[in-house]
Write a protein that holds these residues in place. Structure first.
Motif, mmCIF file in Angstrom:
data_model
loop_
_atom_site.group_PDB
_atom_site.id
_atom_site.type_symbol
_atom_site.label_atom_id
_atom_site.label_comp_id
_atom_site.label_asym_id
_atom_site.label_seq_id
_atom_site.Cartn_x
_atom_site.Cartn_y
_atom_site.Cartn_z
ATOM 1 N N ALA A 1 4.924 18.111 -14.653
ATOM 2 C CA ALA A 1 5.544 16.799 -14.396
ATOM 3 C C ALA A 1 4.496 15.691 -14.507
ATOM 4 N N ASP A 2 3.311 15.937 -13.900
ATOM 5 C CA ASP A 2 2.238 14.928 -13.951
ATOM 6 C C ASP A 2 1.799 14.664 -15.388
ATOM 7 N N MET B 1 4.513 12.519 -17.086
ATOM 8 C CA MET B 1 4.593 11.120 -16.608
ATOM 9 C C MET B 1 3.348 10.325 -17.014
ATOM 10 N N VAL C 1 11.285 15.781 -17.835
ATOM 11 C CA VAL C 1 11.001 16.695 -16.723
ATOM 12 C C VAL C 1 12.289 17.282 -16.148
ATOM 13 N N VAL C 2 13.281 16.425 -15.933
ATOM 14 C CA VAL C 2 14.522 16.887 -15.296
ATOM 15 C C VAL C 2 15.334 17.768 -16.243
ATOM 16 N N TYR C 3 15.301 17.447 -17.536
ATOM 17 C CA TYR C 3 16.028 18.217 -18.565
ATOM 18 C C TYR C 3 15.024 18.685 -19.610
ATOM 19 N N ASN D 1 21.944 8.217 -18.212
ATOM 20 C CA ASN D 1 22.095 8.565 -16.794
ATOM 21 C C ASN D 1 20.765 8.510 -16.050
ATOM 22 N N VAL D 2 19.709 8.986 -16.694
ATOM 23 C CA VAL D 2 18.387 8.935 -16.057
ATOM 24 C C VAL D 2 17.968 7.478 -15.865
ATOM 25 N N GLY E 1 10.093 9.783 -19.273
ATOM 26 C CA GLY E 1 9.348 10.828 -18.568
ATOM 27 C C GLY E 1 10.264 11.668 -17.695
ATOM 28 N N ARG E 2 11.081 11.018 -16.925
ATOM 29 C CA ARG E 2 12.002 11.752 -16.035
ATOM 30 C C ARG E 2 12.989 12.591 -16.839
ATOM 31 N N VAL F 1 19.502 6.119 -12.793
ATOM 32 C CA VAL F 1 18.828 6.628 -11.580
ATOM 33 C C VAL F 1 17.506 5.886 -11.370
#
Lengths: 141, 145
Positions: B50-51, B54, B32-34, B107-108, B28-29, B111
C-alpha cells in the motif's frame, strides 16, 4: 481469506463505531436512500418518508449485525446463517444492491474517520463487507 | 441529469479540491483496494505494498492527469459524451480498459472526497457526485465497439 493485518484494520475501525451503531446505521440508510433511491423499495415498512427514529432503529439493527460479523470474522457463514436465510426467503434483496450499501458504508466511514481512514482500512473493510454480502446472498438459489 | 442547484454545489465543492493530491489519492486507493486494477500499470514500477503504491511517483502523476481530465469534464456536464468522446476511443482502442474500471474509480473518488470534506460531504452532495461519476464513466464507455 482475511490476513491478520486486515483483521486488525477491521477491528480498529469497529472500535470507533462500537457504541454508535444507531448513528452510523442511520447515516448509512440516509445516504443509501438519498443516493440510490431505488433501494427504498426494500424498506417500505419504514414508510414513505422514514423519520429519524426509524432510521436510528433500523440502522442500529444493521450495524449490530456488522458488529457480530466483526467479532466472528472467521466464521461468517455460521454466524450469519439466520440472516442469510432471512435475505434468501423473506427479503430477497437483489444482489446488485449490496455494492450500493458497501459504497455508502465506505462514505460514512471516510467522512467520519477522515485522516484516520487509511487506504489499508478502506481495503480491509471493502473486502470484509463484500465477504458479508457473499454470505448473505449465498442461499438465494 | 443534474439540476442547476446540484451542478452549482458540485462545482463549488470541486473548486476546493487540490487536483494533484486528490487525483493521486484516488488512483492510489483504487490500485490498493481493487488490486486487479494494477493490470494496466505494470510498467509503473513498485506496487507491491500500500505504501509503495501511494508513494509511487508514476501513480501520483497519472492520478493527477486523470483528475485534471475529470475536472475538465465538470465544465461540460450537459454533454459528457461529447467531452469524453476522444478519451473513450483511446481507452477502447489503445488502452483496452474494461469500462467497469471507470465505475470503480468513480466510487473511490467519492470516498476520497468524503474523507477530505467530512460532514460537509452531505448525502445530497454524495448523490450529486455519484451522478457525475456515473455520467463520466458512461461517457468514457460510450465509444466502445
Amino acid at each position: 481469506m482475511l490476513s491478520a493485518q486486515e483483521r486488525a484494520h477491521i477491528a480498529q475501525v469497529w472500535d470507533l463505531i462500537a457504541g454508535h451503531e444507531a448513528l452510523f446505521g442511520a447515516e448509512l440508510l440516509r445516504r443509501l436512500f438519498t443516493v440510490y433511491p431505488s433501494t427504498k423499495v426494500y424498506f417500505r415498512h419504514l414508510g414513505d418518508q422514514p423519520d429519524e427514529v426509524q432510521l436510528l432503529n433500523h440502522g442500529q439493527r444493521m450495524l449490530q449485525a456488522v458488529g457480530v460479523a466483526v467479532q466472528y470474522v472467521d466464521n461468517l457463514r455460521a454466524v450469519l446463517s439466520p440472516l442469510a436465510d432471512l435475505h434468501a426467503q423473506v427479503l430477497r434483496v437483489d444482489p446488485t444492491n449490496f455494492p450500493l450499501v458497501i459504497q455508502c458504508f465506505q462514505v460514512v466511514l471516510a467522512s467520519h474517520l477522515q485522516d484516520e481512514f487509511t487506504v489499508e482500512m478502506q481495503a480491509s473493510w471493502d473486502k470484509f463487507l463484500t465477504g458479508m454480502a457473499v454470505v448473505l446472498t449465498e442461499k438465494y438459489r | 441529469m443534474l439540476t442547476a442547484e446540484e451542478k452549482s454545489s458540485v462545482t463549488a465543492l470541486f473548486g476546493k479540491v487540490n487536483v494533484d493530491v486528490v487525483g493521486a489519492e484516488a488512483l492510489g486507493r483504487l490500485l490498493v483496494v481493487y488490486p486487479w486494477t494494477q493490470r494496466f500499470f505494470e510498467h509503473f514500477g513498485d506496487l507491491s505494498t500500500a505504501d509503495a503504491v501511494m508513494g509511487n511517483p508514476q501513480v501520483k502523476a497519472h492520478g493527477k492527469k486523470v483528475l485534471e481530465s475529470f475536472s475538465e469534464g465538470l465544465k461540460h456536464l450537459d454533454d459528457l459524451k461529447g467531452a469524453f468522446a476522444k478519451l473513450s476511443e483511446l481507452h477502447c482502442d489503445k488502452l483496452h480498459v474494461d469500462p467497469e474500471n471507470f465505475r470503480l474509480l468513480g466510487n473511490v473518488l467519492v470516498v476520497v472526497l468524503a474523507r477530505r470534506f467530512g460532514g460537509e460531504f452531505t448525502p445530497e452532495l454524495q448523490a450529486s457526485f455519484q451522478k457525475v461519476v456515473t455520467g463520466v464513466a458512461n461517457a468514457l464507455a460510450h465509444r466502445y465497439h
